[in-house]
Design a protein around this motif. Structure first.
Motif, PDB file in Angstrom:
ATOM      1  N   TYR A 138      33.054  -1.923 -32.146  1.00  0.00           N
ATOM      2  CA  TYR A 138      31.876  -2.792 -32.275  1.00  0.00           C
ATOM      3  C   TYR A 138      30.578  -2.042 -31.983  1.00  0.00           C
ATOM      4  CZ  TYR A 138      35.428  -6.363 -32.469  1.00  0.00           C
ATOM      5  OH  TYR A 138      36.516  -7.108 -32.827  1.00  0.00           O
ATOM      6  N   ASP A 139      30.673  -0.710 -31.920  1.00  0.00           N
ATOM      7  CA  ASP A 139      29.491   0.134 -31.836  1.00  0.00           C
ATOM      8  C   ASP A 139      28.636  -0.071 -30.584  1.00  0.00           C
ATOM      9  OD1 ASP A 139      28.334   2.223 -33.008  1.00  0.00           O
ATOM     10  OD2 ASP A 139      27.191   1.129 -34.518  1.00  0.00           O
ATOM     11  N   LYS A 173      26.659  -7.881 -27.129  1.00  0.00           N
ATOM     12  CA  LYS A 173      26.552  -7.802 -28.596  1.00  0.00           C
ATOM     13  C   LYS A 173      25.809  -9.035 -29.123  1.00  0.00           C
ATOM     14  CE  LYS A 173      29.400  -7.042 -32.710  1.00  0.00           C
ATOM     15  NZ  LYS A 173      29.941  -8.273 -33.295  1.00  0.00           N
ATOM     16  N   ASP A 195      23.188  -2.243 -28.222  1.00  0.00           N
ATOM     17  CA  ASP A 195      22.425  -1.506 -29.238  1.00  0.00           C
ATOM     18  C   ASP A 195      20.943  -1.550 -28.869  1.00  0.00           C
ATOM     19  OD1 ASP A 195      22.722  -0.778 -32.530  1.00  0.00           O
ATOM     20  OD2 ASP A 195      20.747  -1.413 -31.837  1.00  0.00           O
ATOM     21  N   ASP A 197      24.396 -13.276 -39.092  1.00  0.00           N
ATOM     22  CA  ASP A 197      24.684 -11.849 -38.867  1.00  0.00           C
ATOM     23  C   ASP A 197      23.934 -10.997 -39.891  1.00  0.00           C
ATOM     24  OD1 ASP A 197      26.347 -12.536 -36.821  1.00  0.00           O
ATOM     25  OD2 ASP A 197      28.197 -11.819 -37.741  1.00  0.00           O
ATOM     26  N   ARG A 198      23.941 -11.462 -41.133  1.00  0.00           N
ATOM     27  CA  ARG A 198      23.281 -10.719 -42.219  1.00  0.00           C
ATOM     28  C   ARG A 198      21.791 -10.575 -41.921  1.00  0.00           C
ATOM     29  NH1 ARG A 198      25.489 -12.259 -48.130  1.00  0.00           N
ATOM     30  NH2 ARG A 198      27.357 -11.405 -47.198  1.00  0.00           N
ATOM     31  N   GLU A 201      21.395  -8.123 -38.940  1.00  0.00           N
ATOM     32  CA  GLU A 201      21.776  -6.748 -39.276  1.00  0.00           C
ATOM     33  C   GLU A 201      20.768  -6.103 -40.223  1.00  0.00           C
ATOM     34  OE1 GLU A 201      25.754  -7.344 -40.658  1.00  0.00           O
ATOM     35  OE2 GLU A 201      26.557  -7.508 -38.620  1.00  0.00           O
ATOM     36  N   GLU A 202      20.257  -6.897 -41.170  1.00  0.00           N
ATOM     37  CA  GLU A 202      19.265  -6.340 -42.112  1.00  0.00           C
ATOM     38  C   GLU A 202      18.046  -5.829 -41.350  1.00  0.00           C
ATOM     39  OE1 GLU A 202      18.310  -9.160 -45.161  1.00  0.00           O
ATOM     40  OE2 GLU A 202      20.260  -8.868 -46.155  1.00  0.00           O
ATOM     41  N   THR A 218      22.145  -8.453 -28.903  1.00  0.00           N
ATOM     42  CA  THR A 218      21.594  -7.602 -29.967  1.00  0.00           C
ATOM     43  C   THR A 218      21.231  -8.457 -31.173  1.00  0.00           C
ATOM     44  OG1 THR A 218      22.910  -5.689 -29.278  1.00  0.00           O
ATOM     45  CG2 THR A 218      22.121  -5.689 -31.562  1.00  0.00           C
ATOM     46  N   TYR A 219      22.161  -9.351 -31.545  1.00  0.00           N
ATOM     47  CA  TYR A 219      21.950 -10.196 -32.723  1.00  0.00           C
ATOM     48  C   TYR A 219      20.891 -11.256 -32.444  1.00  0.00           C
ATOM     49  CZ  TYR A 219      25.658  -8.000 -35.352  1.00  0.00           C
ATOM     50  OH  TYR A 219      26.400  -7.085 -36.056  1.00  0.00           O
ATOM     51  N   ILE A 240      17.864  -4.864 -38.171  1.00  0.00           N
ATOM     52  CA  ILE A 240      18.206  -3.684 -37.365  1.00  0.00           C
ATOM     53  C   ILE A 240      18.275  -2.443 -38.263  1.00  0.00           C
ATOM     54  CG2 ILE A 240      19.996  -2.601 -35.931  1.00  0.00           C
ATOM     55  CD1 ILE A 240      20.669  -5.502 -34.947  1.00  0.00           C
ATOM     56  N   GLU A 241      18.906  -2.594 -39.417  1.00  0.00           N
ATOM     57  CA  GLU A 241      19.059  -1.431 -40.320  1.00  0.00           C
ATOM     58  C   GLU A 241      17.711  -0.924 -40.821  1.00  0.00           C
ATOM     59  OE1 GLU A 241      21.466   0.629 -40.509  1.00  0.00           O
ATOM     60  OE2 GLU A 241      22.379  -0.807 -39.138  1.00  0.00           O
TER      61      GLU A 241
END
Ligand SMILES: NC(=O)C1=CN([C@@H]2O[C@H](COP(=O)(O)OP(=O)(O)OC[C@H]3O[C@@H](n4cnc5c(N)ncnc54)[C@H](O)[C@@H]3O)[C@@H](O)[C@H]2O)C=CC1
Ligand SMILES: CC(C)CC(=O)C(=O)O
Length: 364
Positions: A10-11, A63, A33, A336-337, A340-341, A66-67, A343-344
């Motif tokens: 899970y990084d 985690k 993260d 989540d999408r 995550e978008e 982070t989200y 963060i990326e």
């Protein structure tokens, strides 16, 4: 438990074990993260059945932060602490001073706040040793207890979910089943009662139940019965993993919207409730009011500014529903999408070399 394998899967960045014999401190700090900024997340004090349970809880909660922070648009990463012990019996001043010194040793990589089992008073004690703590007393120019603000955010998110499920965000006459009437849910019940919702409540703490019955005319049920009651909305506001194989077949609610962190035991449970047509309001989006409020302290606390952002949880939740509809996916995946978008994109932005990077903590 294979800890490094779990962290790799899970990084996770870092897991710290903090021990102080004199005070009895046994704390686990998990940093998931820090792409978006220093990890901000509360400290939970709880009587865990085993050390492994405590580690897993710290990791899962970190985690989630982070989200949560990413989805809320905060420039903060995700972390969380659990302290093993009974908050009613095992706390002492030295424990939180010792813990504050461990946090200070991280030099700003992790900032703490309240969670289940910890209070503003505990944060004030931590503050004796470190600046990397939020949710401290308003007397220090800070934001104080985050729970009422979290509750307001949950109320706003619940209205957005009602709009999605029932075509109106008016909660008057809606039946809401509230699991756990602690700090957040007591304040949530107030908002719901004021709007004319009918409340069904449960808690392992009988005093908390009685207060909700007396003040809000709530109907009390046993802890195991809360899943199967006839209601429009199920509001999980105790601990996590209450949406699972045992409880899903019992649910009658059309909407799930509550404060608890990590409500889905596994992601497959998110798929199942989606297939059943239940509108699930992702936990870390709807319960982000508290962290939005305490994070504002990092800019010099301004309540009006913080509350405006909390108000917008309605829009954030609606955005998640929009993505879910557009991409034909369950709402937990849509959230989540969205996180995550962000963060990326920021990971790429941050790959540009800077000699002396500017960061959020330099404003404190
Ligand atoms: N306090 C905050 O600002 C935030 C809290 N959360 C989450 O919201 C949830 C509630 O937080 P708080 O209200 O601060 O905690 P709290 O400890 O004040 O309230 C939790 C309540 O749940 C009850 N409870 C525990 N196990 C239960 C069970 N099996 N059945 C029924 N009731 C049970 C407890 O007796 C307590 O009254 C937690 O999951 C927390 O992580 C999330 C974001 C922010
Ligand atoms: C209680 C908040 C201030 C932070 C946190 O840990 C959370 O949102 O779960």
């Amino acid at each position: 438990m294979e800890i490094f394998n779990y962290m790799k899967e899970y990084d996770y960045e870092q897991l710290l074990f903090c021990q102080d014999e004199q005070s009895g401190l046994k704390a686990i700090i998990a940093i998931h993260d820090t792409t978006l900024g220093p990890a901000l997340g509360g400290t939970r004090m709880w009587t865990y059945a085993s050390e492994e349970d405590a580690i897993v809880d710290a990791l899962r909660l970190a985690k989630g932060m982070t989200y949560k922070n990413a989805a809320a648009g905060l420039n903060l990463g995700g972390g969380k602490t659990v302290i093993i012990g009974d908050p009613k019996q095992d706390k002492n001043e030295e424990m939180f001073r010792a813990f504050g010194r461990f946090i200070q040793g991280l030099n700003g990589r992790y900032i703490t706040a309240e969670d289940v089992g910890t209070t503003v008073y505990d944060m004030d004690t931590i503050h004796e040793e470190t600046d990397y703590v939020t949710g401290i007393s308003p007397a220090f120019g800070s934001s104080g207890n985050p729970s009422p603000v979290t509750a307001y955010g949950v109320y706003r998110g619940m209205k957005a979910a009602a709009m999605e499920a029932f075509g109106s965000d008016n909660l008057e006459g809606k039946v809401v089943a509230v699991q756990g009437v602690g700090n957040v849910a007591y304040n949530l019940c107030k908002h719901l009662h004021d709007e004319g919702a009918q409340l069904i409540v449960t808690d392992i703490n009988k005093e908390a139940v009685n207060r909700a019955v007396e003040e809000f005319g709530a109907k009390a049920v046993d802890t195991e019965d809360i899943y199967s009651v006839d209601c429009d909305i199920y509001a999980p506001c105790a601990l996590g993993a209450t949406i699972n194989d045992d409880t899903i077949p019992q649910l009658k609610a059309k909407v799930i919207a509550g404060a608890a962190n990590n409500q889905l035991k596994e992601t497959t449970h998110g798929d199942r409730i989606h297939e059943m047509g239940i509108v699930y309001t992702p936990d870390y989006v709807i319960n982000s009011g508290g962290v939005i409020n305490v994070a504002d302290e990092l800019y010099g606390y301004n309540r009006e500014r913080a509350m405006k952002r909390v108000e917008a949880i309605y829009d954030n939740v609606s955005r998640v529903f929009e993505i879910a509809r557009r991409d034909n996916i369950p709402t937990y995946k849509a959230a989540d999408r969205m996180a995550e978008e962000r963060i990326e994109k920021m990971r790429k932005t941050k790959s540009t070399f800077l000699q002396n990077g500017h960061n959020i903590l330099s404003r404190r």
